[in-house]
Design an enzyme around this catalytic site. Structure first.
Site, PDB file in Angstrom:
ATOM      1  N   TYR A 170       0.864  -1.186   0.000  1.00  9.47           N
ATOM      2  CA  TYR A 170       0.000   0.000   0.000  1.00  9.47           C
ATOM      3  C   TYR A 170       0.901   1.236   0.000  1.00  9.47           C
ATOM      4  O   TYR A 170       1.618   1.490   0.974  1.00  9.47           O
ATOM      5  CB  TYR A 170      -0.912  -0.048   1.223  1.00  9.47           C
ATOM      6  CG  TYR A 170      -1.897   1.094   1.386  1.00  9.47           C
ATOM      7  CD1 TYR A 170      -2.083   2.070   0.412  1.00  9.47           C
ATOM      8  CD2 TYR A 170      -2.666   1.189   2.540  1.00  9.47           C
ATOM      9  CE1 TYR A 170      -2.988   3.102   0.577  1.00  9.47           C
ATOM     10  CE2 TYR A 170      -3.579   2.216   2.718  1.00  9.47           C
ATOM     11  CZ  TYR A 170      -3.732   3.176   1.731  1.00  9.47           C
ATOM     12  OH  TYR A 170      -4.630   4.201   1.909  1.00  9.47           O
TER      13      TYR A 170
ATOM     14  N   LYS B 133      -1.521  -1.479  -3.985  1.00  9.40           N
ATOM     15  CA  LYS B 133      -2.523  -0.423  -4.083  1.00  9.40           C
ATOM     16  C   LYS B 133      -1.762   0.897  -4.058  1.00  9.40           C
ATOM     17  O   LYS B 133      -1.054   1.205  -3.078  1.00  9.40           O
ATOM     18  CB  LYS B 133      -3.503  -0.465  -2.909  1.00  9.40           C
ATOM     19  CG  LYS B 133      -4.494   0.695  -2.922  1.00  9.40           C
ATOM     20  CD  LYS B 133      -5.097   0.946  -1.557  1.00  9.40           C
ATOM     21  CE  LYS B 133      -5.941   2.228  -1.607  1.00  9.40           C
ATOM     22  NZ  LYS B 133      -6.393   2.639  -0.263  1.00  9.40           N
TER      23      LYS B 133
ATOM     24  N   VAL C 103      -9.075  -0.012  -5.468  1.00  6.43           N
ATOM     25  CA  VAL C 103      -9.566   0.041  -4.099  1.00  6.43           C
ATOM     26  C   VAL C 103     -10.082   1.453  -3.928  1.00  6.43           C
ATOM     27  O   VAL C 103      -9.307   2.414  -3.872  1.00  6.43           O
ATOM     28  CB  VAL C 103      -8.453  -0.284  -3.086  1.00  6.43           C
ATOM     29  CG1 VAL C 103      -8.976  -0.114  -1.664  1.00  6.43           C
ATOM     30  CG2 VAL C 103      -7.922  -1.695  -3.302  1.00  6.43           C
TER      31      VAL C 103
END
Length: 292
Positions: free
Chosen positions: A134, A162, A205
């Site tokens: 992330y 992400k 996301v």
């Protein structure tokens, strides 16, 4: 498990007393699944992971896993500053039954590229569920480089990234360096969902999917169907909601929009406060625009 499609970056509903609201979490989970989302992303930035205790994080994850009941996979954020802390929480989340882990970069004191690689590899070695990197440099003060992503993409238990940097060139670099690997690249900036898919990314996301799951899904479905008009119109339709996010600190405006849609998301955790006055009126006006 296939890492692709639209995964809402779920808010964490709370009561007016600032406690976790289990009924509202269950309601939000069921609502999102009913629209056909491909997975659920819990305990991220919009889920206020940085405001929650370890026990509260376990409660949130247990509630979502139980409510989802295997209908869609659940990814939970377990990131933190020390490798040991992340491994401990990751193992607990694995025992709860989450299907994947999202691990934000450490923050406050940014590690170097080698240190960061060892951090992620140690976590991935310690658990049996896939790890998704992330990247959100605006909040952590550091960014995962394309070279680091290339190294980590080769790890058998690191399944993707992400990216919430807002830097499309970086997203494209992640896609390029992970060619040939089983490594998914997700847009974490909602304005870049379609662009990421067109470049070879795998999905998003998306915070906006808490409120507009049908719109966000239409981007993905339109792209798969090669329906440029549908996907482009759906992408553009998110902007009015996104424009309200800057009215107050994350995730105040988003939680209010979720509440106006009928799910009692409650307030953000202090020191972030609820939208009120002119801010609230702007959010109400925005939501009315989606009802036309």
């Amino acid at each position: 498990m296939k890492f692709a499609g639209i995964w809402p970056a779920m808010v964490t509903p709370m009561t007016e007393q600032q406690d976790i609201s289990i009924p509202a979490i269950e309601q939000l989970t069921n609502e999102l699944i009913s629209y056909g989302v491909h997975g659920l992303f819990a305990l991220g930035t919009n889920g206020e992971f940085h405001m929650l205790t370890k026990e509260e994080k376990r409660t949130v994850a247990k509630t979502i896993v139980r409510a989802a009941a295997g209908r869609v996979p659940v990814m939970a954020g377990t990131g933190g500053n020390s490798t040991r802390e992340v491994i401990e929480l990751s193992k607990e989340m694995e025992s709860i039954g989450v299907d994947a882990l999202s691990v934000i970069t450490p923050f406050f004191v940014p590690p170097g590229p080698e240190e960061l690689s060892v951090h992620y590899e140690s976590i991935a070695d310690a658990v049996g569920v896939p790890v998704i990197l992330y990247n959100i440099p605006s909040k952590t003060g550091m960014s995962i480089s394309a070279d680091t992503a290339k190294r980590l993409a080769k790890h058998p238990n690191i399944a993707g990234i992400k990216d919430s940097s807002g830097d499309f060139d970086l997203i494209k670099a992640y896609i390029d360096v992970s060619q040939g690997e089983d490594f998914a690249v997700f847009a974490g900036t909602d304005s870049l969902i379609l662009q990421t898919l067109q470049a070879g990314g795998h999905g998003a996301v998306a915070a906006t999917a808490n409120v507009l799951p049908d719109h966000v899904l239409a981007i993905y479905d339109g792209f798969l169907a090669k329906d440029a008009r549908k996907s482009e119109e759906a992408q553009a339709s998110l902007q009015a909601l996104r424009d309200t996010f800057s009215l107050k600190a994350i995730p105040s405006a988003l939680k209010k929009a979720v509440e106006l849609k009928g799910i009692p998301a409650g307030p953000p955790r202090l020191p972030v406060t609820e939208a009120s006055g002119a801010e609230l009126e702007a959010i109400k006006h925005m939501m009315q625009g989606y009802q036309k």
